[in-house]
Each structure stands twice: as structure tokens, then as C-alpha cells.
Design a protein around this motif. Structure first.
Motif, PDB file in Angstrom:
ATOM      1  N   HIS A  94     -14.207  21.210  12.343  1.00 45.99           N
ATOM      2  CA  HIS A  94     -13.845  20.380  13.808  1.00 45.99           C
ATOM      3  C   HIS A  94     -13.257  21.194  14.480  1.00 45.99           C
ATOM      4  O   HIS A  94     -13.428  21.188  16.309  1.00 45.99           O
ATOM      5  CB  HIS A  94     -13.738  18.959  13.222  1.00 45.99           C
ATOM      6  CG  HIS A  94     -13.604  18.087  14.091  1.00 45.99           C
ATOM      7  ND1 HIS A  94     -15.126  17.935  15.372  1.00 45.99           N
ATOM      8  CD2 HIS A  94     -12.813  17.197  15.216  1.00 45.99           C
ATOM      9  CE1 HIS A  94     -14.703  17.281  15.767  1.00 45.99           C
ATOM     10  NE2 HIS A  94     -13.343  16.546  16.130  1.00 45.99           N
ATOM     11  N   ASN A  95     -11.791  21.003  14.517  1.00 42.65           N
ATOM     12  CA  ASN A  95     -10.772  22.027  15.890  1.00 42.65           C
ATOM     13  C   ASN A  95     -11.745  23.156  16.214  1.00 42.65           C
ATOM     14  O   ASN A  95     -11.967  23.323  17.626  1.00 42.65           O
ATOM     15  CB  ASN A  95      -9.677  22.160  15.022  1.00 42.65           C
ATOM     16  CG  ASN A  95      -9.909  23.479  13.500  1.00 42.65           C
ATOM     17  OD1 ASN A  95     -10.575  23.627  13.266  1.00 42.65           O
ATOM     18  ND2 ASN A  95      -8.759  23.714  13.803  1.00 42.65           N
ATOM     19  N   GLN A  96     -12.262  23.725  15.431  1.00 38.09           N
ATOM     20  CA  GLN A  96     -12.961  25.067  15.942  1.00 38.09           C
ATOM     21  C   GLN A  96     -13.498  25.220  17.210  1.00 38.09           C
ATOM     22  O   GLN A  96     -14.106  25.204  18.267  1.00 38.09           O
ATOM     23  CB  GLN A  96     -13.331  26.310  15.049  1.00 38.09           C
ATOM     24  CG  GLN A  96     -12.067  26.596  14.305  1.00 38.09           C
ATOM     25  CD  GLN A  96     -11.986  27.633  13.299  1.00 38.09           C
ATOM     26  OE1 GLN A  96     -13.513  27.669  13.385  1.00 38.09           O
ATOM     27  NE2 GLN A  96     -11.058  27.340  12.170  1.00 38.09           N
ATOM     28  N   LEU A  98     -14.544  21.998  18.599  1.00 42.39           N
ATOM     29  CA  LEU A  98     -13.605  21.238  19.444  1.00 42.39           C
ATOM     30  C   LEU A  98     -12.890  22.496  20.601  1.00 42.39           C
ATOM     31  O   LEU A  98     -13.422  22.786  22.100  1.00 42.39           O
ATOM     32  CB  LEU A  98     -12.703  20.449  19.293  1.00 42.39           C
ATOM     33  CG  LEU A  98     -12.900  19.091  18.947  1.00 42.39           C
ATOM     34  CD1 LEU A  98     -11.785  18.387  18.489  1.00 42.39           C
ATOM     35  CD2 LEU A  98     -14.170  18.674  19.771  1.00 42.39           C
TER      36      LEU A  98
END
Length: 225
Positions: A94-96, A98
Motif C-alpha cells: 500500500h505505501n508503495q 500511494l
């Protein structure tokens, strides 16, 4: 160490992701957006839409979600009804994701759609009345439904790094879920892939590829006699 997905900017100004395990980008470094538009939308979906206004679309390799987002935009612009099914056994963290979405610089409404596409794990999500989306966290070999597909976006990593996705067995799995006269489009133009598709009863076209690439494949599943 978990796989990392590094953002790489491509020559048309759009981003892609670099997969550190496969040592390969998800889209062409000569233009991620232009490749998706050319291969999957203009050469694939637009041709399917000339034949039907309600389409079952199956994607092998959801990846960044760019193909799905473009298909959604095409459906809205062309009053097309799409049931979009795809496989992604190894979703982008998820962080990548975003960080990647920020580089896409999408309008607010499309940014919301993009994030909803990535959040739709194993259950159908309706994005308006013309686009239903489901992404299964399964490999092709473990997917056994037969959805009556009208077009396939075949967007696995290249045969050089993911050869198991380009075998006769893998392509037979896809053929089995396709209607007669359904289309398969892929950026790949390897002679071995063309031969397998012909053996599986496809009519294979070698068409101009994206971003100056000489060829891509569009294949039509022939009707059984």
C-alpha cells in the motif's frame, strides 16, 4: 527481504514501477501510459467495443492498475458496460502504491477510482453503473472460473523473467475462459508465443507495437467447427 517496487519515470512523463525481484519494469520505459493506451485500449478494448456494448474483460497481471484505470475511463467515455476481472497474486504494497499514485497526478475523481481498484480484493466492487471490478489474489494456475471472457489483457512480466506465464499450459488456461471470437492482446511479440496461440486455435495478428516497438500481438479465438 520483501520485494520492493521502485518508481521510475518513463519517457512520456508517466511513472511505472520497477520490480526488484524480476529486475524489470511493469511498463515500457519509453512510455508507461502510452504503452497501455496503445496495446490494451486502442488495439484491444476499442476493437472489442466495436463488436459488443457489454464486455467481460479479464486481465492477467493487474500490477500498477494502470490498464484497469484506462479501461474504466474508456467505459465511461463510450457508454460501455464492463465486467473487469483480474489476477494479482502479489499486490503492490500500500505505501508503495500511494507513492506511485502521487506521481500519476490524477484528478481527484480518478484518484479515488484508482485507490478503490487497488482495495478491491476478491470481492466485486461497482464503480458506477457501467464498471464492475474484481481482483483475485490468485495465480493463473489456481484460478478455475470460466467467466465467458470477451477480451483478455495479457500483461504478465516478459518470457525472459516469468517464462511459466507464457507456456502452452498457461495460455490454455486463458483460452478455456474465452468466448469464441474473443480477443487477447499483449505487448509481447515473441515467435514462440505466436506459435502456441496458433496451436490453441487462435488467429494471430502481428500489429505495430507501442513507442516504436516493432510488433505486438492481437489474437482472436476461432470458433470450434
Amino acid at each position: 527481504m520483501p520485494t520492493q517496487h521502485q518508481i521510475r519515470m518513463t519517457k512520456d512523463g508517466s511513472p511505472t514501477l520497477f520490480h526488484t525481484h524480476y529486475n524489470q519494469t511493469y511498463h515500457s520505459v519509453n512510455g508507461a501510459l502510452s504503452e497501455s493506451q496503445h496495446v490494451f485500449i486502442r488495439t484491444g478494448l476499442a476493437e472489442a467495443a466495436r463488436r459488443k456494448s457489454q464486455i467481460v474483460l479479464f486481465e492477467v497481471g493487474f500490477g500498477t492498475g494502470l490498464n484497469a484505470l484506462l479501461a474504466y475511463s474508456f467505459a465511461i467515455a463510450n457508454n460501455l458496460h464492463i465486467q473487469y476481472l483480474c489476477l494479482e497474486p502479489f499486490p503492490v504494497p500500500h505505501n508503495q502504491l500511494l507513492a506511485f499514485s502521487r506521481q500519476l497526478q490524477l484528478p481527484a475523481d480518478l484518484q479515488q477510482v484508482f485507490l478503490r481498484l487497488h482495495a478491491a480484493k476478491n470481492i466485486p466492487v461497482s464503480l458506477g453503473d457501467r464498471f464492475t471490478f474484481t481482483c483475485y489474489e490468485k495465480s493463473l494456475q489456481n484460478y478455475h472460473d470460466r467467466p465467458g471472457t470477451d477480451i483478455v489483457f495479457y500483461d504478465a512480466f516478459s518470457p525472459a523473467v516469468q517464462p511459466e506465464m507464457w507456456t502452452e499450459q498457461a495460455l490454455q488456461c486463458v483460452s478455456d475462459m474465452m468466448n469464441d471470437d474473443a480477443l487477447l492482446v499483449t505487448y509481447c511479440a515473441k515467435g514462440a508465443v505466436k506459435r502456441i496461440l496458433r496451436q490453441l486455435n487462435f488467429v494471430v495478428e502481428s500489429l505495430p507495437g507501442a513507442n516504436g516497438k516493432r510488433e505486438m500481438i492481437r489474437a482472436t479465438k476461432k470458433q470450434h467447427p
